[in-house]
Design an enzyme around this catalytic site. Structure first.
Site, mmCIF file in Angstrom:
data_model
loop_
_atom_site.group_PDB
_atom_site.id
_atom_site.type_symbol
_atom_site.label_atom_id
_atom_site.label_comp_id
_atom_site.label_asym_id
_atom_site.label_seq_id
_atom_site.Cartn_x
_atom_site.Cartn_y
_atom_site.Cartn_z
ATOM 1 N N HIS A 1 -7.958 -0.879 6.142
ATOM 2 C CA HIS A 1 -8.266 -2.156 6.781
ATOM 3 C C HIS A 1 -8.930 -3.091 5.760
ATOM 4 O O HIS A 1 -9.820 -2.655 5.024
ATOM 5 C CB HIS A 1 -9.198 -1.933 7.975
ATOM 6 C CG HIS A 1 -9.521 -3.192 8.703
ATOM 7 N ND1 HIS A 1 -8.611 -3.830 9.530
ATOM 8 C CD2 HIS A 1 -10.626 -3.965 8.700
ATOM 9 C CE1 HIS A 1 -9.163 -4.933 10.013
ATOM 10 N NE2 HIS A 1 -10.379 -5.038 9.524
ATOM 11 N N ASN B 1 0.832 -1.212 0.000
ATOM 12 C CA ASN B 1 0.000 0.000 0.000
ATOM 13 C C ASN B 1 0.860 1.252 0.000
ATOM 14 O O ASN B 1 0.525 2.242 -0.657
ATOM 15 C CB ASN B 1 -0.955 -0.006 1.197
ATOM 16 C CG ASN B 1 -2.211 -0.801 0.913
ATOM 17 O OD1 ASN B 1 -3.043 -0.385 0.125
ATOM 18 N ND2 ASN B 1 -2.323 -1.967 1.542
HETATM 19 C C1 GAR Z 1 -3.101 -4.787 3.913
HETATM 20 O O1 GAR Z 1 -4.028 -5.719 3.412
HETATM 21 C C2 GAR Z 1 -3.759 -3.906 4.953
HETATM 22 O O2 GAR Z 1 -5.090 -3.588 4.653
HETATM 23 C C3 GAR Z 1 -3.675 -4.783 6.176
HETATM 24 O O3 GAR Z 1 -2.406 -5.380 6.113
HETATM 25 C C4 GAR Z 1 -2.021 -5.494 4.735
HETATM 26 C C5 GAR Z 1 -0.677 -4.815 4.581
HETATM 27 O O4 GAR Z 1 -0.164 -5.044 3.301
HETATM 28 N N1 GAR Z 1 -3.829 -4.022 7.362
HETATM 29 C C6 GAR Z 1 -4.366 -4.500 8.487
HETATM 30 O O5 GAR Z 1 -4.753 -5.652 8.600
HETATM 31 C C7 GAR Z 1 -4.448 -3.508 9.627
HETATM 32 N N2 GAR Z 1 -5.261 -4.024 10.687
HETATM 33 P P1 GAR Z 1 0.978 -4.122 2.701
HETATM 34 O O6 GAR Z 1 2.114 -4.099 3.737
HETATM 35 O O7 GAR Z 1 1.400 -4.815 1.459
HETATM 36 O O8 GAR Z 1 0.391 -2.768 2.462
#
Ligand code: GAR
Length: 187
Positions: free
Chosen positions: A108, A14
């Site tokens: 989220h 992200n």
């Molecule tokens: C993403 O899916 C985000 O929405 C989630 O962790 C992942 C991180 O991926 N966040 C949560 O679960 C927060 N409670 P990334 O490091 O590739 O962005």
């Protein structure tokens, strides 16, 4: 441009999506710092590769409020005006959250208020839901709570497993986050 800092704990996809969005001259935010509580987070190298200054400091051995005070000092030193949590897997202390009220957002992987917390994709599959998605919201003291800035929906398809469903949601996360941040800083 609004100065945005991003907090990560892991791969940072992200964060990368936000960095890509920020390359557009019309994007109303620029990324001034990527910070991590895990010095081994894979996303840090990706930030560096894009020329974004990083700050990495382990939370281990520190009280939550003391660690968050370090984080806060670094954010202020970086000139951050907004903070985006992007897979930042630590609870934040109430004082830290209060200091960024209205200017800190989280993404989220569920259609909040459904499925707060961890393991959202498996819980959606176990429930047999037809629809899933992701939410961007302002951060308040409660976990995965706070005013919703935007959501994106995806179908749950026959034969989905955690991996296929997470990938479908993640593609939407990458679009939704940049859009919601652009809206927020333009308010
Ligand atoms: C993403 O899916 C985000 O929405 C989630 O962790 C992942 C991180 O991926 N966040 C949560 O679960 C927060 N409670 P990334 O490091 O590739 O962005």
């Amino acid at each position: 441009k609004a100065k945005l800092a991003i907090l990560i704990s892991g791969r940072g996809s992200n964060m990368i999506a936000l960095a890509e969005a920020a390359r557009d001259p019309a994007c109303p935010f620029e990324i001034v710092r990527v910070l991590s509580n895990d010095p081994a987070a894979a996303g840090l190298a990706e930030a560096e590769r894009r020329g974004i200054p990083i700050w990495a400091h382990s939370h281990k051995g520190l009280k939550r409020a003391d660690y968050d005070a370090l984080l806060d000092a670094e954010l202020r030193a970086a000139g951050a005006e907004y903070v985006a949590l992007a897979g930042y897997m630590r609870l934040l202390s109430p004082g830290f959250v209060a200091g960024w009220a209205g200017r800190m957002v989280n993404i989220h992987p569920s259609l909040l208020p459904a499925y707060k917390g961890l393991d959202t994709h498996n819980r959606v599959l176990a429930a047999g839901d037809a629809e899933h998605g992701c939410t961007v919201h302002l951060v308040t003291a409660e976990l995965d709570d706070g005013p919703i800035l935007g959501q994106a929906r995806v179908p749950v398809l026959p034969g989905d497993d955690e991996e296929s469903l997470a990938a479908r949601v993640l593609a939407e996360e990458h679009r939704l986050y940049a859009r919601c941040l652009a809206d927020l800083v333009s308010r």
